[in-house]
Design a protein around this motif. Structure first.
Motif, short mmCIF file in Angstrom:
data_model
loop_
_atom_site.label_atom_id
_atom_site.label_comp_id
_atom_site.label_asym_id
_atom_site.label_seq_id
_atom_site.Cartn_x
_atom_site.Cartn_y
_atom_site.Cartn_z
N VAL A 227 19.88 6.59 -5.61
CA VAL A 227 20.19 6.31 -4.21
C VAL A 227 21.69 6.13 -4.00
CG1 VAL A 227 17.95 5.35 -3.59
CG2 VAL A 227 19.72 3.85 -4.49
N ASP B 139 16.52 3.35 -7.92
CA ASP B 139 15.71 2.60 -6.98
C ASP B 139 14.27 3.07 -7.13
OD1 ASP B 139 14.44 1.88 -4.48
OD2 ASP B 139 16.44 1.58 -3.63
N ASP B 140 13.33 2.13 -7.11
CA ASP B 140 11.92 2.55 -7.14
C ASP B 140 11.21 2.14 -5.85
OD1 ASP B 140 11.58 -0.16 -7.40
OD2 ASP B 140 10.20 -0.05 -9.09
N GLY B 141 11.98 1.81 -4.81
CA GLY B 141 11.38 1.41 -3.54
C GLY B 141 11.15 -0.09 -3.45
N ARG B 142 11.22 -0.77 -4.57
CA ARG B 142 11.05 -2.22 -4.55
C ARG B 142 12.25 -2.94 -5.17
NH1 ARG B 142 6.28 -3.20 -7.97
NH2 ARG B 142 6.59 -1.06 -8.61
N SER B 143 12.85 -2.33 -6.22
CA SER B 143 13.97 -2.95 -6.90
C SER B 143 15.03 -1.88 -7.18
CB SER B 143 13.53 -3.54 -8.24
OG SER B 143 12.37 -4.30 -8.08
N THR B 144 16.23 -2.35 -7.47
CA THR B 144 17.29 -1.40 -7.79
C THR B 144 17.99 -1.85 -9.07
OG1 THR B 144 19.09 -2.55 -6.67
CG2 THR B 144 17.74 -1.11 -5.32
N TRP C 290 -5.99 11.08 -2.16
CA TRP C 290 -6.26 10.34 -0.93
C TRP C 290 -7.30 11.01 -0.05
CZ3 TRP C 290 -4.49 5.58 -0.75
CH2 TRP C 290 -3.37 5.24 -1.52
N ARG D 283 20.96 -5.86 -4.00
CA ARG D 283 20.93 -4.64 -3.23
C ARG D 283 19.51 -4.43 -2.71
NH1 ARG D 283 23.61 0.63 -3.13
NH2 ARG D 283 22.04 2.13 -2.49
N GLN D 284 19.41 -4.08 -1.44
CA GLN D 284 18.09 -3.83 -0.85
C GLN D 284 17.57 -2.48 -1.31
OE1 GLN D 284 16.22 -5.77 0.98
NE2 GLN D 284 17.69 -7.45 1.00
N PRO D 285 16.30 -2.41 -1.66
CA PRO D 285 15.74 -1.13 -2.08
C PRO D 285 15.62 -0.16 -0.91
CG PRO D 285 14.03 -2.80 -2.00
CD PRO D 285 15.32 -3.50 -1.74
N ALA D 286 15.48 1.11 -1.23
CA ALA D 286 15.41 2.15 -0.20
C ALA D 286 13.99 2.69 -0.11
CB ALA D 286 16.38 3.28 -0.55
N TRP D 287 13.55 2.93 1.13
CA TRP D 287 12.20 3.46 1.38
C TRP D 287 12.31 4.93 1.71
CZ3 TRP D 287 7.91 -0.18 2.12
CH2 TRP D 287 8.30 -1.53 2.05
N HIS D 288 11.49 5.76 1.08
CA HIS D 288 11.36 7.16 1.49
C HIS D 288 10.52 7.13 2.76
CE1 HIS D 288 12.53 7.90 -2.67
NE2 HIS D 288 12.76 9.16 -2.34
N ASN E 87 0.32 5.38 0.88
CA ASN E 87 0.12 4.05 0.32
C ASN E 87 0.17 2.98 1.40
OD1 ASN E 87 -0.15 3.72 -2.70
ND2 ASN E 87 1.46 5.27 -2.58
N HIS F 62 5.73 -6.65 -1.99
CA HIS F 62 6.81 -6.18 -1.13
C HIS F 62 6.32 -5.75 0.26
CE1 HIS F 62 5.33 -2.38 -2.70
NE2 HIS F 62 6.04 -1.73 -1.81
#
Lengths: 568, 308
Positions: A433, A476-481, A565, B9-14, B158, B184
């Motif tokens: 990111v 980044d995995d969407g929760r942590s960096t 899904w 650092r804030q994580p990034a959302w796709h 999800n 989260h």
């Protein structure tokens, strides 16, 4: 009476009417001459001294009007409960039960002084009533304070520190025994599971003794040593090390109930402390896990190792080892054998401070280590073994031969990596990111390898610096960096450019353009990185020696999502 | 020792444009450096995003104090992201915007991936605007775009799943945690539930179909956006430009894909056709024609099968 002290003497007399005015003057003179403290500043100390002198008379005759009412001009605040007290209350009178009492010697203004501390409970006469516990400090070291005793405290003051209220029993305070401390504390804390102990505080546990040995703690100032006992206790939720400041002679395997033990954290590891206020007794529970079971479950894995842990048992494979010799402080020739070790959960280092019971040239070898300590250097745990007798060479590895630990990389979820301890030999996956602007050629300090900022090292000042190549990503995995540092070899490989080509590219297009080129190739891409992680208060770093883009077949991935899904 | 470490650092959302653009709730702490979050209908608490798509418009504007503010739109299959790059942006970002604006003007197709901070603005009249402030961006090709589409769809699927699970749970952190909602999402879902109430998931489901189709390379992607620059018009443009034979082919193709033996139900068929930009009414008419022609039959009411 010396006139210059008159006003201050009057002030003291107002508070302590039966003090001798001449003695008060002497005290002021002494403070001013000997300690260079002017009377205005000395008045508190003088006052305290004369209040203290008049205190004994008050403790023996509280019911009478004579001293206690006259002693202080402050009105007596008589309360039943701690909750009635405010942070600035002084001259408080309350009846309490002493729950714990620990004598502690501290240095007060260069003088060694015993200042016991412990816990008090209000409403001491109420059986099963709602009592509150507060900490206390006894600056007068009163002989009347014993665990279990119920006393009336007079002239004590409230102290508030970081939102925590406690009582100060002053030198001038009265302590009147209302009931001797023979009774055991009726309400010890409920035992807690060992595995849940994280924070400092006073707790009660029930655990089986797995290890115990005599040790000495050397005072830093060289005034001798204190005999202590170190060891390890476990229940089926976990194991914890302990340090006993009192004699501790229980046999290995004993099941013990330990009340009022203090939890202290050493580095990252909680540890139980047993002092004079701790009560240890044999506990009976035929259902409690056996020593063998606990010993088996309390074997550590490398992924669990924390800096400061002690008395750990672990099975590891030695992979590489070197012997280093050096001359100790006392001129004695010493050797240490250190090397890389691994188990299926990761890799770390180990040092042995005596001749290992195996041939260091015939590695790898699997050993079982008992009672080792863990220290960490730059976040990498080092299993420290003081004596060869702690090592038992194993004929076979418990994890079988199919795991090649030499090249074993443990895959760790990025969020787990960020929230866990520092680790070696791990691999993780995340989205790029950010590509940091200082990626490319950097200059390192020749002394400490720190990156130079504007040609200057944080520790060593201006330097010419040695050039090095690296990329700094944020994964980044969407929760942590985490910050990902890609080393020279891996950068060269990742960019398919030699160091010279990188230098040329930056000279030709500029740093900004070079970094943007990296972005066009990596921003938003999933990459896999392996190396070692350092996790501290500033977040997580991964120092990577192997980084690659994860190429994926998007059409296939989309179809898989549909299937997963049920999207049609 | 348990002190909270320095602000992380804030994580990034796709995230697709529709989910972000549909948000009308924000949260910001009182501290000067407290991060701003936009809370989406699906309970994502977003401070930073990874977005991708085509640049559709990129223009400079003079602000009242004489500074230049670049405003642009980024199209993904679900809609538009609005972004702005001002004097506060990094030098790299400002240079890129100038370069890209020139390319856009010359009619070049620019596909970007962007890591951006969420912005939230409410006018005095109460109108809410969400937009993005790009931190880093890069030109990409279709393969990276597809990768991003899959990641965005995965995230969206999800979140839909957890949002649905949460509806039957008590709206407390403990209940959600016990119900298997990941940490989260818990706070965001609670806030979203209070603010948005019951939400319609249909639009997100359609977005997923569109996105997965493009990732699988089934339909022409958003590479050929309509000139008017509005999402709705894409669909209507396509409807008007699509001749009916094509629509029938699409319907027959859908039946082939979706039929698990019992046929395909009417609603699933029309939803999927709608996801490809075909109006439900037009699709229904085309389906009727197919039945009359004997290309499909209804083994039971509302279920369509290909005639073999």
């Amino acid at each position: 009476m010396s006139a210059e002290y008159d006003i201050h003497v009057q002030e003291v007399l107002k508070q302590v009417p039966d003090a001798d005015p001449d003695k008060i003057v002497d005290a002021f003179i002494r403070y001013e001459k000997d300690f260079l403290i002017p009377p205005a500043d000395a008045i508190r100390a003088v006052l305290r001294r004369f209040q203290g002198e008049s205190a004994p008379s008050s403790t023996s005759s509280t019911g009478q009007s004579s001293s206690s009412s006259q002693r202080q001009s402050l009105p007596v605040k008589k309360v039943e409960r701690f909750s009635e007290l405010a942070a600035d209350d002084k001259n408080v009178e309350i009846e309490v039960e002493i729950i714990t009492h620990n004598a502690r010697t501290t240095m007060v203004r260069g003088e060694e002084k015993t200042v016991p501390y412990g816990l008090l409970e209000d409403m001491p006469w109420e059986e099963g009533g709602e009592s509150t516990r507060w900490q206390f400090k006894d600056w007068g070291n009163s002989p009347n304070l014993h665990p279990g005793a119920i006393v009336r405290l007079e002239g004590v003051s409230v102290n508030e520190y970081q939102g925590q209220m406690s009582l100060n029993i002053n030198q001038s305070s009265g302590v009147i025994i209302l009931r001797e401390g023979t009774r055991t504390v009726s309400k010890p804390g409920e035992p807690v599971d060992i595995g849940t102990i994280k924070n400092e505080g006073t707790i009660t546990i029930v655990g089986r003794l797995l290890a115990s040995r005599q040790d000495k703690i050397h005072r830093k100032d060289g005034t001798g040593s204190i005999d202590v006992v170190r060891g390890r206790l476990a229940d089926d939720t976990g194991a914890i090390g302990f340090l006993s400041w009192e004699p501790f002679e229980h046999e290995i395997g004993s099941l013990l109930k330990i009340e009022n033990s203090q939890v202290r954290c050493f580095r990252d590891t909680p540890e139980l402390n047993f002092g004079s206020g701790t009560k240890i007794e044999i506990f009976h529970d035929s259902n409690f896990a056996s020593t063998d079971d606990l010993a088996a479950t309390s074997i550590c894995k490398i992924e669990d190792l924390r800096d400061g842990a002690s008395d750990i048992d672990i099975i590891i494979e030695f992979q590489k080892m070197v012997k280093r010799s050096f001359t100790g402080k006392d001129g004695e020739e010493k050797s240490v054998w250190s090397g890389d070790v691994a188990d299926p959960t990761g890799r770390c280092r180990s040092s042995i401070w005596s001749e290992p019971p195996f041939d260091i040239n015939a590695l790898p070898i699997t050993v079982r280590v008992r009672g080792a300590r863990v220290r960490a250097w730059q976040g990498v745990p080092d299993i420290t073994i003081d004596d060869a007798s702690q090592i038992e060479v194993m004929a076979a590895t418990p994890w079988g031969d199919d795991i090649d630990l030499a090249n074993n990389l443990v895959e760790v979820d990025l969020s787990d990596l960020v929230s866990g301890p520092s680790r070696v030999g791990i691999k993780t996956i995340g989205t790029v990111v950010s590509v940091r602007e200082d990626s490319g050629i950097i200059k390192r300090c020749p002394e400490c390898r720190r990156v130079l900022r504007d040609g200057s090292c944080f520790n060593h000042g201006e330097q010419d610096g040695n050039p090095d190549v690296r990329i700094r990503f944020v994964l980044d995995d969407g929760r942590s960096t985490l910050s990902l540092f890609v080393n020279k070899e891996s950068t060269v490989q990742l960019l398919s450019m030699t160091e010279q080509q990188i230098v040329t590219a930056i000279e030709k297009d500029g740093q900004v353009e070079f970094v943007q080129m990296i972005r066009e190739n990596f921003l938003g891409r999933n990459i896999s990185a392996s190396g070692r992680s350092i996790v501290d208060d500033n977040g997580a770093m991964l120092l990577a020696d192997d980084v690659s883009i994860i190429e994926s077949d998007s059409a296939l991935a989309a179809t898989e999502l549909r299937a997963k899904w049920g999207v049609v | 020792m348990n002190a909270e470490p320095r602000a992380r650092r804030q994580p990034a959302w796709h995230m697709l444009a529709s989910e972000f653009g549909d948000s009308s709730l924000s949260e910001q702490g009182s501290g000067e450096f407290d991060p701003l979050f936009v809370i989406t209908k699906l309970g994502a608490k977003v401070n930073r995003l990874v977005v991708s798509g085509l640049i559709e418009r990129l223009e400079a504007r003079e602000t009242t104090n004489g500074a230049t503010l670049w405003q642009g739109q980024l199209r993904d299959p679900s809609g538009l992201h609005y972004f702005s790059v001002g004097d506060y942006a990094s030098e790299t970002m400002r240079e890129l915007v100038v370069k890209w604006a020139r390319k856009v003007e010359e009619g070049e197709t620019l596909m970007l991936i962007m890591v951006a901070k969420a912005r939230f603005f409410q006018t005095e009249e109460g109108a809410i605007y969400t937009s993005l402030r790009p931190e880093e961006a890069a030109e990409i090709g279709p393969s990276v775009y597809r990768e991003w589409l899959v990641a965005a769809a995965d995230g969206l699927l999800n979140r839909i799943d957890f949002q649905q699970k949460s509806t039957s749970l008590d709206k407390t952190p403990e209940a959600l945690r016990e119900g298997g909602i990941p940490e989260h999402l818990i706070q965001g879902l609670l806030l979203a539930n209070t603010h948005y109430g019951e939400i319609d998931l249909e639009i997100f489901r359609l977005n997923i179909m569109q996105v997965l189709d493009i990732a699988e390379g089934r339909t022409p992607s958003a590479k050929t956006p309509s000139k008017s620059g509005q999402q709705v018009s894409i669909i209507s443009d396509e409807v008007s430009s699509t001749d009916e034979v094509d629509l029938k082919e699409v319907l027959l193709g859908l039946i082939d894909r979706l039929d698990q033996g019992e046929g395909v139900d009417f609603d699933a068929l029309l939803s999927n056709a709608a996801a490809r930009g075909h109006d439900r009414g037009v699709s229904e008419a085309a389906l009727d024609e197919l039945s009359e022609q004997g290309a499909v039959h209804e083994p039971r009411f509302g279920w369509f099968k290909r005639t073999t």
